[in-house]
Write an enzyme that holds these catalytic residues in place. Structure first.
Site, mmCIF file in Angstrom:
data_model
loop_
_atom_site.group_PDB
_atom_site.id
_atom_site.type_symbol
_atom_site.label_atom_id
_atom_site.label_comp_id
_atom_site.label_asym_id
_atom_site.label_seq_id
_atom_site.Cartn_x
_atom_site.Cartn_y
_atom_site.Cartn_z
ATOM 1 N N HIS A 191 0.850 -0.481 -0.120
ATOM 2 C CA HIS A 191 0.047 0.189 0.328
ATOM 3 C C HIS A 191 0.824 1.099 0.130
ATOM 4 C CE1 HIS A 191 -3.249 2.823 1.340
ATOM 5 N NE2 HIS A 191 -3.912 1.830 0.384
ATOM 6 N N ASP A 207 -7.937 -5.306 0.162
ATOM 7 C CA ASP A 207 -8.471 -6.435 -1.059
ATOM 8 C C ASP A 207 -8.169 -7.790 -1.091
ATOM 9 O OD1 ASP A 207 -10.054 -4.278 -2.645
ATOM 10 O OD2 ASP A 207 -7.916 -3.796 -2.995
HETATM 11 N N1 CMC Z 1 4.110 -7.437 -4.717
HETATM 12 C C1 CMC Z 1 5.527 -8.025 -4.518
HETATM 13 N N2 CMC Z 1 6.136 -6.483 -5.116
HETATM 14 C C2 CMC Z 1 5.470 -4.964 -4.456
HETATM 15 C C3 CMC Z 1 4.279 -4.739 -4.000
HETATM 16 C C4 CMC Z 1 4.099 -6.551 -4.307
HETATM 17 N N3 CMC Z 1 2.710 -6.484 -4.047
HETATM 18 N N4 CMC Z 1 4.153 -3.873 -4.147
HETATM 19 C C5 CMC Z 1 5.002 -3.047 -4.262
HETATM 20 N N5 CMC Z 1 6.267 -4.280 -4.182
HETATM 21 C C6 CMC Z 1 7.579 -3.163 -4.382
HETATM 22 C C7 CMC Z 1 7.737 -2.621 -5.360
HETATM 23 O O1 CMC Z 1 7.867 -3.528 -6.551
HETATM 24 C C8 CMC Z 1 8.811 -1.571 -5.517
HETATM 25 O O2 CMC Z 1 9.721 -2.205 -5.040
HETATM 26 P P1 CMC Z 1 11.149 -1.396 -5.702
HETATM 27 O O3 CMC Z 1 11.217 -0.156 -4.665
HETATM 28 O O4 CMC Z 1 12.484 -2.671 -5.669
HETATM 29 O O5 CMC Z 1 11.404 -1.007 -6.928
HETATM 30 C C9 CMC Z 1 8.521 -1.452 -3.838
HETATM 31 O O6 CMC Z 1 7.479 -2.115 -3.298
HETATM 32 C C10 CMC Z 1 7.036 -0.077 -3.436
HETATM 33 O O7 CMC Z 1 6.163 -0.310 -4.130
HETATM 34 P P2 CMC Z 1 5.238 0.777 -5.350
HETATM 35 O O8 CMC Z 1 4.731 0.863 -6.565
HETATM 36 O O9 CMC Z 1 6.800 2.024 -6.058
HETATM 37 O O10 CMC Z 1 4.498 1.802 -4.281
HETATM 38 P P3 CMC Z 1 3.080 1.917 -4.824
HETATM 39 O O11 CMC Z 1 3.401 3.272 -2.894
HETATM 40 O O12 CMC Z 1 3.776 3.229 -5.314
HETATM 41 O O13 CMC Z 1 2.127 1.427 -4.539
HETATM 42 C C11 CMC Z 1 0.514 -0.689 -4.589
HETATM 43 C C12 CMC Z 1 1.124 1.245 -4.333
HETATM 44 C C13 CMC Z 1 -0.647 -0.597 -3.997
HETATM 45 C C14 CMC Z 1 -0.128 -0.312 -6.035
HETATM 46 C C15 CMC Z 1 1.258 -1.809 -4.851
HETATM 47 O O14 CMC Z 1 2.051 -2.153 -3.374
HETATM 48 C C16 CMC Z 1 0.803 -2.599 -5.833
HETATM 49 O O15 CMC Z 1 1.088 -2.172 -7.304
HETATM 50 N N6 CMC Z 1 -0.164 -3.759 -4.901
HETATM 51 C C17 CMC Z 1 -0.722 -4.853 -5.588
HETATM 52 C C18 CMC Z 1 -1.941 -4.385 -5.957
HETATM 53 C C19 CMC Z 1 -2.779 -4.013 -5.041
HETATM 54 O O16 CMC Z 1 -3.561 -4.719 -3.621
HETATM 55 N N7 CMC Z 1 -3.620 -3.125 -4.866
HETATM 56 C C20 CMC Z 1 -4.859 -2.532 -3.656
HETATM 57 C C21 CMC Z 1 -4.343 -1.236 -2.817
HETATM 58 S S1 CMC Z 1 -5.334 -1.716 -1.294
HETATM 59 C C22 CMC Z 1 -6.798 -0.618 -2.072
HETATM 60 C C23 CMC Z 1 -7.213 0.420 -2.968
HETATM 61 O O17 CMC Z 1 -6.365 0.865 -3.127
HETATM 62 O O18 CMC Z 1 -7.562 -0.098 -3.634
#
Ligand code: CMC
Length: 427
Positions: free
Chosen positions: A305, A362
């Site tokens: 998140h 989720d």
């Molecule tokens: N699985 C594997 N690696 C992950 C994941 C994951 N689910 N989430 C983040 N990472 C890694 C990502 O690769 C990155 O690594 P690095 O720093 O080495 O590049 C690091 O963690 C930070 O991730 P980010 O994408 O820069 O973080 P963000 O804050 O931009 O993204 C997120 C947050 C929710 C989009 C992301 O965690 C994600 O894609 N999760 C899976 C989708 C998900 O479950 N979404 C629902 C969120 S909660 C409900 C809602 O908001 O609707």
């Protein structure tokens, strides 16, 4: 706490006021930054930017805290109802008994949709994704309810807000009915908000429908858990769309479109599909390895998140609710065991520990919704139904905020500088 932040640009110092909320990080007010320095700030993804002031929802992502108008989400999920939380978000205080009854009555009087709207559904293919239908139909509401699109009239804003909250379950149930080829059911206002939605979704005209009280309670709690979540992507989309003066129905359609993405509300559908693909706990290490592989776009859906760097408090309640629903329906989906084991293995893995990736709202919701009988394509629709309350409350807050201006970010231009047009035969 400081009163001013000093920024030095090209050797010149500029002071910017620091604003404090009731709790949470202070913000540096950089509204005059461009006018004074001639520079912009750069923050794609808004990781360090507060886009507005709000009194609705507070998140402490490090501690895993979520408060609506000051009330912890766990307490609301345990003791409250979705209608009560809707009232709280819209009005700022929990309702007294009479106020709640009046609010429920008002909402129930708006549950029907214009009869012509049913024909709108028939323009879609039967296999259309219900989120595609939702985007279209909610956007179309502005063509049906002209009398509540004047955003400058507080009475019309209130009516539009009530209409949206009341009609979303009807539209969501119609989207489902359309996909399975069953007739639409009219609302039954003798039932609760959530009971009525379950009946419109799973009932058929040929038979009476008994609302299962345990399922009704679980569903209502799931709605509470999704009601609002601060300035997330879809809420910011609603605010941005609304900042131009667009009508509330159009703004909600914009929010729904944003919510659909798998990084946001679409993650519940993606998470259950992922659990199904994993199948049995033995295959989990393979998927964890893929999630850690930088060359593989796969991510653990329902994990991670932007704000929570701790367990999402909504996931805690959700996990508990899985067992309640299984007990009530006397089912036991082995995918829940796979989910529990996946959580356990991920939380003990250095990659997830270091990046502070925990289950989010989720991760477990799909297991419950599937047990209740929803197809995966409906999961994000249910999220949208509940989040409508937050969108509407945030939209109202924005409209009445004296600081509100049209949202208009700037950019760092990296394209070609000015050049002269060359006629096609000379290129
Ligand atoms: N699985 C594997 N690696 C992950 C994941 C994951 N689910 N989430 C983040 N990472 C890694 C990502 O690769 C990155 O690594 P690095 O720093 O080495 O590049 C690091 O963690 C930070 O991730 P980010 O994408 O820069 O973080 P963000 O804050 O931009 O993204 C997120 C947050 C929710 C989009 C992301 O965690 C994600 O894609 N999760 C899976 C989708 C998900 O479950 N979404 C629902 C969120 S909660 C409900 C809602 O908001 O609707």
């Amino acid at each position: 706490m400081t009163d001013a932040a000093k920024v030095s640009v090209d050797g010149k110092d500029f002071d910017y006021p620091v604003m404090s909320g009731t709790v949470g990080p202070d913000v540096v007010d950089i509204r005059k930054f461009y006018a004074q320095t001639g520079d912009f700030t750069y923050d794609p993804g808004f990781t360090s930017t507060a886009s507005c002031q709000s009194k609705l929802t507070y998140i402490d992502g490090d501690e895993g805290v979520l408060l609506h108008r000051g009330y912890p989400i766990g307490e609301l999920a345990e003791n409250s109802s979705f209608m009560e939380v809707a009232y709280l978000l819209l009005n700022g205080e929990l309702p007294e008994k009479g106020e709640l009854a009046q609010f429920e009555h008002t909402i129930s009087r708006h549950t029907m949709v214009h009869e012509q709207l049913a024909t709108f559904f028939r323009g879609f293919r039967r296999d259309a994704h219900p989120m595609a239908i939702l985007c279209g139909v909610v956007g179309a509401l502005s063509a049906f309810y002209h009398d509540s699109t004047d955003i400058h009239d507080p009475v019309q804003r209130t009516i539009a807000s009530h209409r949206l909250i009341a009609k979303m379950p009807t539209i969501a149930a119609m989207a489902y009915k359309y996909s399975v080829g069953q007739p639409f059911l009219y609302p039954d206002n003798s039932l609760s908000y959530t009971g009525n939605f379950l009946r419109m979704t799973f009932g058929v005209p040929a038979e009476p429908y008994e609302v299962n009280p345990a399922v009704e309670k679980a569903m209502d709690r799931i709605f509470i858990l999704h009601a609002d979540h601060e300035q997330n992507a879809s809420t910011s989309t609603v605010r941005l769309a609304g900042s131009s003066g667009a009508n509330p129905f159009a703004c909600m359609a914009a929010g729904i479109a944003c919510l659909w993405g798998p990084a946001h509300g679409g993650a519940n559908e993606a998470a259950l599909n992922m659990l199904r693909e994993i199948g049995t706990p033995e295959r989990i290490p393979e998927f964890i390895a893929r999630a850690k592989d930088k060359n593989d776009p796969f991510r653990l859906m329902g994990f991670g998140h932007r704000v929570y760097k701790n367990y999402d408090p909504r996931a805690t309640v959700m996990q508990k609710t899985v067992r309640e629903v299984f007990d009530a329906l006397k089912v036991n989906d082995p995918l829940f065991d796979t989910a529990l084991r996946l959580e356990e293995l991920a939380l003990s893995d250095e990659y997830f520990i270091e990046k502070k990736l925990f289950p989010n709202v989720d991760f477990y919701s799909g297991v419950i919704l599937s047990a209740i009988g929803f197809p995966t394509s409906m999961f994000t629709v249910l999220f949208a139904l509940a989040r409508t309350v937050g969108w509407v409350a945030q939209w109202n807050e924005m409209i009445t905020d004296p600081d509100q201006k049209i949202g208009r970010p700037r950019q760092l231009y990296t394209g070609p500088t000015q050049r002269s047009y060359v006629p096609v035969d000379q290129r």
